[in-house]
Design a protein around this motif. Structure first.
Motif, PDB file in Angstrom:
ATOM      1  N   ILE A 156       0.841  -1.304  -0.069  1.00 54.06           N
ATOM      2  CA  ILE A 156       0.284   0.080  -0.062  1.00 54.06           C
ATOM      3  C   ILE A 156       0.725   1.355   0.038  1.00 54.06           C
ATOM      4  CG2 ILE A 156      -1.605   1.280   1.281  1.00 54.06           C
ATOM      5  CD1 ILE A 156      -2.710  -1.291   0.052  1.00 54.06           C
ATOM      6  N   VAL A 157       0.515   2.265  -0.865  1.00 47.74           N
ATOM      7  CA  VAL A 157       1.431   3.480  -0.977  1.00 47.74           C
ATOM      8  C   VAL A 157       0.418   4.556  -0.951  1.00 47.74           C
ATOM      9  CG1 VAL A 157       2.939   4.647  -2.572  1.00 47.74           C
ATOM     10  CG2 VAL A 157       2.956   2.134  -2.676  1.00 47.74           C
ATOM     11  N   GLU A 158       0.544   5.492   0.129  1.00 54.68           N
ATOM     12  CA  GLU A 158      -0.286   6.819   0.064  1.00 54.68           C
ATOM     13  C   GLU A 158       0.354   7.918  -0.666  1.00 54.68           C
ATOM     14  OE1 GLU A 158      -2.321   7.772   4.130  1.00 54.68           O
ATOM     15  OE2 GLU A 158      -0.173   7.129   4.682  1.00 54.68           O
ATOM     16  N   MET A 159      -0.742   8.331  -1.470  1.00 55.02           N
ATOM     17  CA  MET A 159      -0.550   9.504  -2.456  1.00 55.02           C
ATOM     18  C   MET A 159      -1.594  10.255  -2.775  1.00 55.02           C
ATOM     19  SD  MET A 159      -0.733   6.751  -5.756  1.00 55.02           S
ATOM     20  CE  MET A 159       0.999   6.150  -5.135  1.00 55.02           C
ATOM     21  N   THR A 160      -1.681  11.340  -3.523  1.00 52.15           N
ATOM     22  CA  THR A 160      -2.595  12.323  -3.925  1.00 52.15           C
ATOM     23  C   THR A 160      -3.179  11.734  -5.203  1.00 52.15           C
ATOM     24  OG1 THR A 160      -1.303  13.632  -5.258  1.00 52.15           O
ATOM     25  CG2 THR A 160      -1.395  14.305  -2.956  1.00 52.15           C
ATOM     26  N   VAL A 161      -4.475  12.018  -5.403  1.00 47.80           N
ATOM     27  CA  VAL A 161      -5.089  11.673  -6.739  1.00 47.80           C
ATOM     28  C   VAL A 161      -4.321  11.760  -8.009  1.00 47.80           C
ATOM     29  CG1 VAL A 161      -7.041  11.898  -8.104  1.00 47.80           C
ATOM     30  CG2 VAL A 161      -7.332  11.932  -5.930  1.00 47.80           C
ATOM     31  N   ASN A 162      -3.393  13.228  -8.104  1.00 48.72           N
ATOM     32  CA  ASN A 162      -2.721  13.385  -9.215  1.00 48.72           C
ATOM     33  C   ASN A 162      -1.466  12.555  -9.221  1.00 48.72           C
ATOM     34  OD1 ASN A 162      -4.205  15.503 -10.251  1.00 48.72           O
ATOM     35  ND2 ASN A 162      -3.123  17.019  -8.913  1.00 48.72           N
ATOM     36  N   GLU A 163      -1.103  12.172  -8.154  1.00 47.99           N
ATOM     37  CA  GLU A 163       0.163  11.216  -7.962  1.00 47.99           C
ATOM     38  C   GLU A 163      -0.308   9.756  -8.265  1.00 47.99           C
ATOM     39  OE1 GLU A 163       2.867  13.254  -4.387  1.00 47.99           O
ATOM     40  OE2 GLU A 163       1.160  11.849  -4.024  1.00 47.99           O
ATOM     41  N   ASP A 214      -7.908  18.820   2.727  1.00 46.84           N
ATOM     42  CA  ASP A 214      -6.938  19.592   1.925  1.00 46.84           C
ATOM     43  C   ASP A 214      -7.254  19.287   0.470  1.00 46.84           C
ATOM     44  OD1 ASP A 214      -4.145  19.935   0.388  1.00 46.84           O
ATOM     45  OD2 ASP A 214      -4.155  21.450   2.073  1.00 46.84           O
ATOM     46  N   PRO A 215      -7.247  20.674  -0.294  1.00 48.10           N
ATOM     47  CA  PRO A 215      -7.662  20.331  -1.776  1.00 48.10           C
ATOM     48  C   PRO A 215      -6.726  19.638  -2.556  1.00 48.10           C
ATOM     49  CG  PRO A 215      -7.328  22.653  -1.360  1.00 48.10           C
ATOM     50  CD  PRO A 215      -7.555  21.961   0.290  1.00 48.10           C
ATOM     51  N   GLU A 216      -5.573  19.657  -2.286  1.00 45.22           N
ATOM     52  CA  GLU A 216      -4.540  18.937  -2.850  1.00 45.22           C
ATOM     53  C   GLU A 216      -4.299  17.486  -2.338  1.00 45.22           C
ATOM     54  OE1 GLU A 216      -1.571  17.861  -5.345  1.00 45.22           O
ATOM     55  OE2 GLU A 216      -2.651  19.466  -5.523  1.00 45.22           O
ATOM     56  N   ARG A 217      -4.071  17.403  -1.039  1.00 42.20           N
ATOM     57  CA  ARG A 217      -3.699  15.960  -0.516  1.00 42.20           C
ATOM     58  C   ARG A 217      -5.091  15.049  -0.550  1.00 42.20           C
ATOM     59  NH1 ARG A 217      -0.448  16.173   4.922  1.00 42.20           N
ATOM     60  NH2 ARG A 217      -0.397  14.269   4.409  1.00 42.20           N
ATOM     61  N   CYS A 218      -5.984  15.772  -0.309  1.00 43.15           N
ATOM     62  CA  CYS A 218      -7.324  14.878  -0.346  1.00 43.15           C
ATOM     63  C   CYS A 218      -8.321  15.486  -1.391  1.00 43.15           C
ATOM     64  CB  CYS A 218      -7.899  14.747   1.044  1.00 43.15           C
ATOM     65  SG  CYS A 218      -6.832  14.333   2.130  1.00 43.15           S
ATOM     66  N   SER A 219      -8.000  15.732  -2.482  1.00 43.23           N
ATOM     67  CA  SER A 219      -8.651  16.333  -3.638  1.00 43.23           C
ATOM     68  C   SER A 219      -9.924  15.577  -3.923  1.00 43.23           C
ATOM     69  CB  SER A 219      -7.590  16.589  -4.867  1.00 43.23           C
ATOM     70  OG  SER A 219      -7.415  15.281  -5.457  1.00 43.23           O
ATOM     71  N   GLY A 220     -10.169  14.259  -3.803  1.00 46.50           N
ATOM     72  CA  GLY A 220     -11.357  13.652  -4.121  1.00 46.50           C
ATOM     73  C   GLY A 220     -12.223  14.040  -3.127  1.00 46.50           C
ATOM     74  N   GLY A 221     -11.884  14.135  -1.614  1.00 44.30           N
ATOM     75  CA  GLY A 221     -13.240  14.515  -0.719  1.00 44.30           C
ATOM     76  C   GLY A 221     -13.493  16.007  -0.995  1.00 44.30           C
ATOM     77  N   TYR A 222     -12.379  16.827  -1.317  1.00 44.36           N
ATOM     78  CA  TYR A 222     -12.653  18.241  -1.361  1.00 44.36           C
ATOM     79  C   TYR A 222     -13.663  18.507  -2.709  1.00 44.36           C
ATOM     80  CZ  TYR A 222     -11.528  22.944  -2.254  1.00 44.36           C
ATOM     81  OH  TYR A 222     -11.656  24.489  -2.426  1.00 44.36           O
ATOM     82  N   ASP A 223     -13.363  17.966  -3.996  1.00 43.52           N
ATOM     83  CA  ASP A 223     -14.229  18.138  -4.918  1.00 43.52           C
ATOM     84  C   ASP A 223     -15.258  17.669  -4.840  1.00 43.52           C
ATOM     85  OD1 ASP A 223     -11.871  19.394  -6.063  1.00 43.52           O
ATOM     86  OD2 ASP A 223     -11.387  17.645  -7.260  1.00 43.52           O
TER      87      ASP A 223
END
Length: 299
Positions: free
Chosen positions: A124-131, A195-204
């Motif tokens: 398992i690797v944690e990352m942002t949606v863009n990553e 956070d809109p970058e680190r958790c962009s899925g939930g934010y959007d």
């Protein structure tokens, strides 16, 4: 081409400063600069523009940054796979995790994978949606979990489970007079938001709700990276929080009360994202297990 030089180049490309990059790798700026010059000489191109202490990537440097990342990821993957083979594994799955989705269902899924397929390593690797999108495209992961609803060409998103949104409210807050919280009431209060970058899925996703119901986006007091810091700030009275019911239940706090949203607010779907190409047997079995854990029929 030395792996160390690739790492040096990527750090300089991130920092755009030899002094700061040297401090990160714990060497002097001069040998770091020489290592980059050796790399440029080997490639026969100029990777960096150096002017009065300022550093800027050339176009060749921009291109090589992506290639260097790919090469290092390949080497790291090879090392990981060889080490896994030495420990007795016969298969491997690399799974990206975005939007701080450390859900109870994911715990059950991983436990079931270990029980039913112990010779397949699941990393398992944690990352942002863009990553996650880049990692899938560069074959750095096999699949990624996200709540981001947007569809992207070349990728397949399958629902593995759904969850109800919940509102975290500090004690003695006027919203506690309601058994279920409508979005109109949420819009009237200050929010602690992912956070809109680190958790962009939930934010959007949250922004799309307010847009759908023609509600103004509430004022934001703080952005957080996950449910735990959200609960801490809610307890301190910074505002109310919005999260997944399964996760806020894990982050229980004596000064925070959890209320469900009204029934008109839709469930939140968790997707497993893959490239639109033939999948390995291990990955197909992983997706099937995920859907079974989520009590959904396999697609």
């Amino acid at each position: 081409m030395r792996i160390r030089h690739l790492r040096y180049f990527l750090i300089v490309a991130d920092e755009l400063s030899f002094a700061r990059a040297a401090a990160r790798v714990h060497i002097e700026p001069s040998p770091l600069s020489r290592a980059i010059k050796d790399l440029e000489a080997e490639l026969g191109v100029c990777l960096l523009q150096r002017s009065r202490g300022r550093v800027k990537l050339t176009w060749a440097g921009e291109v090589f940054r992506e290639e260097a990342r790919r090469m290092l990821a390949f080497m790291e993957g090879a090392r990981s796979r060889v080490q896994a083979a030495a420990r007795g594994y016969r298969g491997r799955l690399r799974i990206g995790l975005t939007d701080s989705l450390a859900q109870p269902r994911l715990t059950r899924l991983l436990a079931r994978c270990r029980e039913e397929e112990p010779l397949t390593e699941v990393k398992i690797v944690e990352m942002t949606v863009n990553e996650m999108v880049k990692a899938l495209d560069h074959d750095e992961i096999d699949a990624g979990f996200t709540v981001h609803p947007e569809r992207t060409d070349g990728f397949v998103k399958e629902v593995v489970w759904t969850d109800r949104p919940a509102i975290a409210i500090p004690r003695n807050h006027p919203l506690l007079s309601l058994d279920k919280i409508p979005l109109e009431e949420v819009a009237r209060h200050t929010l602690i938001l992912c956070d809109p970058e680190r958790c962009s899925g939930g934010y959007d996703l949250l922004r799309s709700w307010f847009c759908k119901y023609a509600l103004p986006l509430p004022s934001i007091s703080e952005y957080v990276s996950g449910h735990e810091p959200m609960m801490m700030l809610v307890a301190a009275g910074y505002g109310i929080g919005v999260g997944l019911s399964s996760q806020v239940a894990l982050c229980n706090h004596p000064d925070v009360i959890i209320r469900p949203v009204t029934d008109d607010v839709p469930n939140i779907a968790t997707f497993l994202t893959t490239l639109n190409k033939p999948r390995s047997d291990e990955l197909n079995r992983f997706i099937t297990r995920a859907q079974q854990v989520g009590e959904l029929a396999p697609a």
